[in-house]
Design an enzyme around this catalytic site. Structure first.
Site: not given
Length: 451
Positions: A156-157, A92, A423, A90, A123
């Site tokens: 996705e996030e 995003d 994150h 992903h 990520d």
């Protein structure tokens, strides 16, 4: 790395990989268009589409998904009669949080102490580059021996389910013999790991109201029901004294049978302050891979700076609940909502809104694809044997794909090992991990084609 031609090719491509990841990280592709311009996400999507076209992919398309974002699709034909492998990542990313807390700007890829720092570097924009590296290495060493589909998600996030709904409406698009999800990570840098389980998740927004408007705390405080205090009571009810998650009717005593997470290692990975206890009971692996976990993600209330002496009329919070395999996320959401209503004090008015949801996932690690990956990882990580671990996070698409294609094998690998700090501020990727996992994926595709 050994004198393996695939490994040598990947090593030679690492400067290009860094340049490409630098370009990708520069896009502020947070799929929350109230905070970040839609053009940033569209720019990242177009970058990936152009990269796929330059590698010879056909049918490259930007798919408009029902949540208002775009996923990028492409198809690279292999030899006649070959198996089909779907590669997922992903583009995003999470918001950078406190940009001032970053050592270097979050949307600039910066090399420091042997790692590459930037939001999305691990990520999961690094996962996009990992797929490209693996395919380029195979093309330079005899060709890609399977049909390859690539799907790169744009939300996705956010957990808004755009690609899941699109896949359900177009089930023929992502059919494959095996799916490689490039959005997990090694248990420890240098220890090759496949992720065997993912917790599911639900996001619920809670609103508590008690008054028609704020009141002077001196004139009315002590009798007037405080909405913020009521919300705090509700949130506190979601944890036992030891910090374990307590949602009425939701079981939380499952145990993890497999690779264990030593407490001291977890404390170091999580950067727990000295003297602060871990929460919950059981082993760390039980707590982060096999049991429910509630987290208060945010609270809307007056900030300390500028606060007035007032009894609050309303307050709200966003709650995340992670649930392990074997627990239905829909049922868990209902239990969470019922718990919130039952534990709201003083007759306060409470409402809940479901913001996002995804089911837990359990992989079949006895499948032929896992054997092919174990063989590949043993070459990419000399002297190391592939391990299976859980992951406390969620990738809702996994369960959708497992439901749509029950005979398809699904593997989870990726760059999000603990040092990556995904994150969080100062997210980074290890270029050594990117190199080794790209080699592993390339060798996996070759092994799987021959299996």
């Amino acid at each position: 790395m050994s004198s393996n031609p695939v490994a040598e090719t990947v090593a030679s491509l690492m400067p290009r990989a860094k340049a490409e990841l630098t370009e990708l990280v520069a896009f502020k592709s947070v799929a929350d268009f109230d905070q970040y311009p839609r053009s940033e996400s569209e720019g990242a999507a177009n970058w990936i589409a152009d990269a796929l076209r330059s590698e010879g992919f056909q049918d490259v398309a930007l798919l408009d998904t029902p949540d208002g974002t775009q996923s990028v699709y492409g198809y690279l034909p292999g030899p006649e009669g070959a198996k089909t492998v779907l590669l997922y990542a992903h583009y995003d990313v999470q918001p950078p949080l406190d940009e001032a807390a970053w050592t270097t700007p979050p949307f600039e890829l910066v090399e420091r102490d042997g790692r590459w720092y930037g939001r999305g570097s691990a990520d999961c924009k690094g996962g996009v580059v990992m797929h490209l590296l693996a395919l380029r290495a195979l093309k330079a060493n005899g060709g890609v021996p399977v049909h390859v589909k690539v799907i790169v998600e744009g939300s996705e996030e956010q957990g808004t389910g755009g690609l899941e709904r699109y896949a359900e409406a177009h089930p023929e698009l992502l059919t494959a013999d095996t799916i490689v999800i490039g959005d997990a990570g090694n248990f420890r840098a240098g220890l090759p790991t496949v992720t065997a389980t993912l917790r599911g998740m639900t996001l619920v927004r809670v609103q508590v109201d008690t008054l028609q408007g704020n009141l002077h705390s001196g004139q009315f405080g002590g009798a007037a029901p405080d909405a913020l205090a009521a919300l705090i009571r509700v949130l506190d009810s979601l944890r036992a004294k030891d910090g374990s998650t307590t949602v009425d009717g939701l079981l939380g005593e499952s145990a993890w049978d497999g690779l264990q997470y030593e407490e001291q290692a977890f404390r170091e990975d999580a950067k727990v302050l000295d003297g602060v206890e871990l929460i919950g009971s059981g082993t760390v692996a039980d707590r982060v891979w096999a049991r429910p976990a509630v987290t208060v993600l945010g609270i809307d209330c007056p900030p300390v700076v500028g606060a007035t002496p007032s009894v609050q009329a309303g307050a709200r919070a966003l709650i995340s609940l992670r649930v392990p395999p074997g627990v239905d996320a829909v049922e868990a959401t209902k239990l969470l909502e019922a718990h919130i209503e039952a534990h709201t004090p003083w007759g306060a008015r409470v409402s809940t809104e479901r913001v996002g949801q995804g089911q837990a996932f359990r992989a079949d690690t006895s499948s032929p694809a896992y054997a092919s990956m174990a063989e590949a990882m043993a070459v990419a990580y000399p002297g190391q044997e592939m391990q299976s671990a859980g992951m406390g996070g969620s990738i809702p698409l996994c369960n959708t794909l497992a439901s749509l294609y029950p005979d398809t094998e699904i593997l989870l690998i990726g760059l999000s090992e603990p040092e990556a700090q995904i994150h969080a501020v100062n997210e980074s990727v290890s270029p050594d991990e990117l190199e080794r996992l790209s080699v592993a994926e390339a060798l996996f595709l070759r092994n799987y084609a021959a299996s």
